[in-house]
Design an enzyme around this catalytic site. Structure first.
Site, PDB file in Angstrom:
ATOM      1  N   ARG A   1       1.087 -10.572   7.579  1.00 55.75           N
ATOM      2  CA  ARG A   1       0.785  -8.998   6.098  1.00 55.75           C
ATOM      3  C   ARG A   1       2.024  -8.558   6.055  1.00 55.75           C
ATOM      4  O   ARG A   1       1.857  -7.671   7.632  1.00 55.75           O
ATOM      5  CB  ARG A   1      -0.587  -8.288   6.676  1.00 55.75           C
ATOM      6  CG  ARG A   1      -1.879  -9.711   6.816  1.00 55.75           C
ATOM      7  CD  ARG A   1      -3.174  -8.616   6.993  1.00 55.75           C
ATOM      8  NE  ARG A   1      -2.823  -7.700   7.572  1.00 55.75           N
ATOM      9  CZ  ARG A   1      -3.618  -8.158   8.977  1.00 55.75           C
ATOM     10  NH1 ARG A   1      -4.410  -9.301   9.454  1.00 55.75           N
ATOM     11  NH2 ARG A   1      -3.510  -7.761   9.863  1.00 55.75           N
TER      12      ARG A   1
ATOM     13  N   HIS B   1      -6.337  -7.057  13.249  1.00 55.73           N
ATOM     14  CA  HIS B   1      -5.219  -5.850  13.688  1.00 55.73           C
ATOM     15  C   HIS B   1      -4.834  -5.680  14.129  1.00 55.73           C
ATOM     16  O   HIS B   1      -5.325  -5.972  15.720  1.00 55.73           O
ATOM     17  CB  HIS B   1      -4.898  -4.985  13.148  1.00 55.73           C
ATOM     18  CG  HIS B   1      -4.546  -4.093  12.511  1.00 55.73           C
ATOM     19  ND1 HIS B   1      -2.618  -5.102  11.577  1.00 55.73           N
ATOM     20  CD2 HIS B   1      -3.808  -3.568  12.416  1.00 55.73           C
ATOM     21  CE1 HIS B   1      -1.910  -4.021  11.591  1.00 55.73           C
ATOM     22  NE2 HIS B   1      -2.443  -3.084  11.866  1.00 55.73           N
TER      23      HIS B   1
ATOM     24  N   ASP C   1      10.920  23.332  -1.827  1.00 59.15           N
ATOM     25  CA  ASP C   1      12.140  22.529  -3.201  1.00 59.15           C
ATOM     26  C   ASP C   1      13.548  22.545  -3.009  1.00 59.15           C
ATOM     27  O   ASP C   1      14.205  21.956  -3.862  1.00 59.15           O
ATOM     28  CB  ASP C   1      11.495  23.335  -4.560  1.00 59.15           C
ATOM     29  CG  ASP C   1      10.258  23.324  -4.444  1.00 59.15           C
ATOM     30  OD1 ASP C   1       8.848  22.182  -5.149  1.00 59.15           O
ATOM     31  OD2 ASP C   1      10.131  24.825  -4.988  1.00 59.15           O
TER      32      ASP C   1
ATOM     33  N   LYS D   1       1.027  -1.408   0.394  1.00 55.01           N
ATOM     34  CA  LYS D   1      -0.221  -0.283   0.090  1.00 55.01           C
ATOM     35  C   LYS D   1       0.863   1.463  -0.385  1.00 55.01           C
ATOM     36  O   LYS D   1       2.223   0.682  -0.007  1.00 55.01           O
ATOM     37  CB  LYS D   1      -0.745  -0.235   1.711  1.00 55.01           C
ATOM     38  CG  LYS D   1       0.126  -0.283   2.718  1.00 55.01           C
ATOM     39  CD  LYS D   1      -1.079  -0.012   3.603  1.00 55.01           C
ATOM     40  CE  LYS D   1      -0.581  -0.217   5.001  1.00 55.01           C
ATOM     41  NZ  LYS D   1      -0.781  -0.455   6.418  1.00 55.01           N
TER      42      LYS D   1
ATOM     43  N   TYR E   1      13.956  31.105   4.486  1.00 57.14           N
ATOM     44  CA  TYR E   1      12.856  31.461   5.035  1.00 57.14           C
ATOM     45  C   TYR E   1      12.602  32.127   6.385  1.00 57.14           C
ATOM     46  O   TYR E   1      12.855  31.008   7.218  1.00 57.14           O
ATOM     47  CB  TYR E   1      11.176  30.637   4.555  1.00 57.14           C
ATOM     48  CG  TYR E   1      11.284  31.019   3.325  1.00 57.14           C
ATOM     49  CD1 TYR E   1      10.848  31.424   2.712  1.00 57.14           C
ATOM     50  CD2 TYR E   1      10.942  29.523   2.760  1.00 57.14           C
ATOM     51  CE1 TYR E   1       9.806  32.072   1.488  1.00 57.14           C
ATOM     52  CE2 TYR E   1      10.503  29.138   1.307  1.00 57.14           C
ATOM     53  CZ  TYR E   1      10.747  30.632   0.358  1.00 57.14           C
ATOM     54  OH  TYR E   1       9.329  30.174  -0.262  1.00 57.14           O
TER      55      TYR E   1
ATOM     56  N   ARG F   1     -10.624  -0.016  15.122  1.00 57.08           N
ATOM     57  CA  ARG F   1     -10.306   0.815  13.598  1.00 57.08           C
ATOM     58  C   ARG F   1     -11.506  -0.170  13.015  1.00 57.08           C
ATOM     59  O   ARG F   1     -12.438  -0.158  13.261  1.00 57.08           O
ATOM     60  CB  ARG F   1      -9.512   0.591  13.456  1.00 57.08           C
ATOM     61  CG  ARG F   1      -8.756   1.487  11.609  1.00 57.08           C
ATOM     62  CD  ARG F   1      -7.367   1.658  12.141  1.00 57.08           C
ATOM     63  NE  ARG F   1      -6.695   0.073  11.356  1.00 57.08           N
ATOM     64  CZ  ARG F   1      -5.098   0.454  10.856  1.00 57.08           C
ATOM     65  NH1 ARG F   1      -4.225   0.764  10.805  1.00 57.08           N
ATOM     66  NH2 ARG F   1      -5.228  -0.977  10.274  1.00 57.08           N
TER      67      ARG F   1
ATOM     68  N   CYS G   1      12.735  24.246   1.941  1.00 58.21           N
ATOM     69  CA  CYS G   1      11.878  24.771   1.739  1.00 58.21           C
ATOM     70  C   CYS G   1      11.225  23.474   0.746  1.00 58.21           C
ATOM     71  O   CYS G   1      11.334  22.657   1.673  1.00 58.21           O
ATOM     72  CB  CYS G   1      12.469  26.178   0.761  1.00 58.21           C
ATOM     73  SG  CYS G   1      13.638  26.753   1.670  1.00 58.21           S
TER      74      CYS G   1
HETATM   75  C1  LIG Z   1      -0.466  -1.217   6.758  1.00 57.53           C
HETATM   76  C2  LIG Z   1      -0.704  -3.262   7.217  1.00 57.53           C
HETATM   77  C3  LIG Z   1      -0.274  -3.736   7.262  1.00 57.53           C
HETATM   78  C4  LIG Z   1       2.010  -3.752   7.487  1.00 57.53           C
HETATM   79  O1  LIG Z   1       1.680  -3.215   8.810  1.00 57.53           O
HETATM   80  P1  LIG Z   1       3.981  -3.509   8.573  1.00 57.53           P
HETATM   81  O2  LIG Z   1       3.845  -2.991  10.329  1.00 57.53           O
HETATM   82  O3  LIG Z   1       4.017  -2.146   7.972  1.00 57.53           O
HETATM   83  O4  LIG Z   1       4.262  -4.981   8.608  1.00 57.53           O
HETATM   84  C5  LIG Z   1      -1.001  -5.369   7.667  1.00 57.53           C
HETATM   85  N1  LIG Z   1      -2.090  -5.411   8.110  1.00 57.53           N
HETATM   86  C6  LIG Z   1      -3.075  -3.702   7.367  1.00 57.53           C
HETATM   87  C7  LIG Z   1      -4.738  -4.181   7.593  1.00 57.53           C
HETATM   88  C8  LIG Z   1      -2.696  -2.419   7.685  1.00 57.53           C
HETATM   89  O5  LIG Z   1      -3.187  -1.695   6.726  1.00 57.53           O
END
Ligand SMILES: *Cc1c(COP(=O)(O)O)cnc(C)c1O
Length: 418
Positions: free
Chosen positions: A233, A181, A325, A54, A276, A152, A323
């Site tokens: 994951r 998660h 850029d 992602k 700046y 979540r 800045c």
């Molecule tokens: C982003 C995400 C992960 C990966 O997490 P890491 O800590 O980067 O390994 C796994 N599961 C879900 C649902 C996520 O949103």
């Protein structure tokens, strides 16, 4: 504090013209990425590895990273939205792609057309998927998400059981996975994670017919191998970083370097100010280097007057405000620095290294945010064996093979093998 090191491999030969024009680039060392994937896949084996790509593969570039991860042992890909999945399919990637986030019912058609595997959290969405899949004569694999304490996305354990049993009866739908998660798996105190895990197992025990259970991310792959279940994951670990404070138990290493060049050198007299808001004032005669990278490229403005870069293998302080850029650095103590010298923002130069984690600490954030913040304006160069094999910029994409090419002039300063 961080034990993490950055890529040491240098680019061999001349860079392709595609990106030579822009003095900011990110190098993605695919050999290192593949090595990270292998280490993590071995660690979680026999559980499967889902490569989480992602947010443009945490800034590394979704399609090239997905391809490399699949070749190195990942069997699933994870994204958060349908567009990210469509992008991978458009790049010719055939592996299963789980859409981990919320998908609105309007996107059901794109899910079916692109053979994506959504997480289903509403019956309305499931009915739309089922109808479309039946219409196209295909089956749609789905996963169910259980909220065990992250508060979540997902449904409660009781709702998850009802939903899964209901989905099981729908035409053309296969409930392939069930997931949760963890909220604090990267912290030293694993008690809450253990409680979440037990809540999840209690749910999956009521749904023993669902083939793939997955709960963990990188923190589990590294620290909690007993919780890998059927799949893990993994995001951050692919890119060579560990979440939290502890050093990873396997030698994953950063795969990305962020570099630029010195575009101007000039001298300030004591009392003169930089950038700046005039927040930095010279106390001595100061040699200032201009670096063509700014917060528009993903160099956080919070590094103003705090961050460092590497030039000629030495640390140079960022002076004045970053800045959009451009950024100025103090070259006074690096008298040998010259125009066009390479500037390393993330990565290694000589014996010195700066990791995304180091920038994150200075900015009060996490390496995830630094990496995902590298903007689309920064060209990405993909390297194998120290050679650029593929490059992507705002205006072009090129796949280059240097095999046997006269352009592959070995660097006079080859990096030592790892
Ligand atoms: C982003 C995400 C992960 C990966 O997490 P890491 O800590 O980067 O390994 C796994 N599961 C879900 C649902 C996520 O949103």
């Amino acid at each position: 504090m961080s034990e993490q090191v950055a890529p040491e491999r240098a680019i061999i030969g001349q860079p392709p013209a595609l990106w030579r024009g822009r003095p900011v680039w990110a190098e993605i060392h695919l050999d290192q990425l593949s090595e990270n994937v292998r280490l993590l896949a071995d660690r979680v084996h026999p559980a499967r590895l889902m490569a989480v790509v992602k947010a443009n593969a945490y800034g590394h570039g979704a399609a090239p990273v997905a391809q490399a991860a699949l070749e190195a042992g990942a069997s699933y890909l994870g994204v958060v939205c349908v567009d990210e999945g469509v992008q991978l399919r458009a790049a010719g990637i055939e592996a299963p792609i789980v859409v981990l986030g919320y998908t609105p019912v309007e996107q059901a058609e794109a899910v079916i057309e692109n053979r994506l595997t959504p997480v289903v959290n509403s019956r309305q969405f499931a009915l739309a998927l089922s109808a479309l899949a039946s219409q196209f004569g295909v089956r749609c694999p789905v996963h169910v998400k259980v909220d065990t304490g992250m508060a979540r996305f997902g449904c409660s354990p009781a709702e998850a059981v009802d939903l899964a049993e209901w989905l099981r009866e729908l035409p053309s739908i296969d409930v392939e996975g069930i997931c949760t998660h963890f909220a604090s798996a990267d912290e030293e105190d694993k008690a809450f994670t253990q409680a979440q895990y037990e809540r999840f197992l209690a749910t999956t025990e009521r749904l023993p017919w669902i083939p793939i259970r997955h709960a963990g991310a990188t923190a589990v792959a590294l620290d909690l191998p007993e919780m890998v279940l059927d799949m893990v994951r993994v995001g951050l670990g692919l890119y060579g970083y560990a979440p939290g404070e502890t050093a990873p138990p396997v030698p994953i290493r950063p795969a990305l370097a962020l570099r630029s060049r010195i575009a101007r050198i000039h001298t300030l007299e004591p009392g003169e100010t930089v950038s700046y808001g005039r927040t930095w004032r010279a106390e001595r005669r100061t040699r200032v280097g201009l670096v063509m990278i700014g917060y528009g490229d993903g160099l956080p403005r919070l590094l103003s007057n705090r961050g460092e870069v590497l030039i000629r293998g030495r640390r140079a302080s960022i002076i004045g405000r970053v800045c959009m850029d451009m950024t100025m650095v103090d070259l006074t103590d690096i008298p040998e620095a010259q125009l066009e010298d390479e500037v390393t923002i993330i990565g290694a130069q000589g014996a010195e290294r700066i990791g995304a984690q180091d920038l994150a600490v200075l900015c009060g954030t996490i390496s995830y945010e630094i990496l995902t913040g590298i903007s689309a304006r920064v060209p990405r160069l993909y390297l194998r064996g120290g050679r650029v094999v593929h490059a992507e910029s705002l205006v072009a994409t090129a796949t280059t093979s240097y095999a046997g090419s006269s352009a592959a002039v070995p660097s006079t300063d080859p990096s030592p093998p790892r």
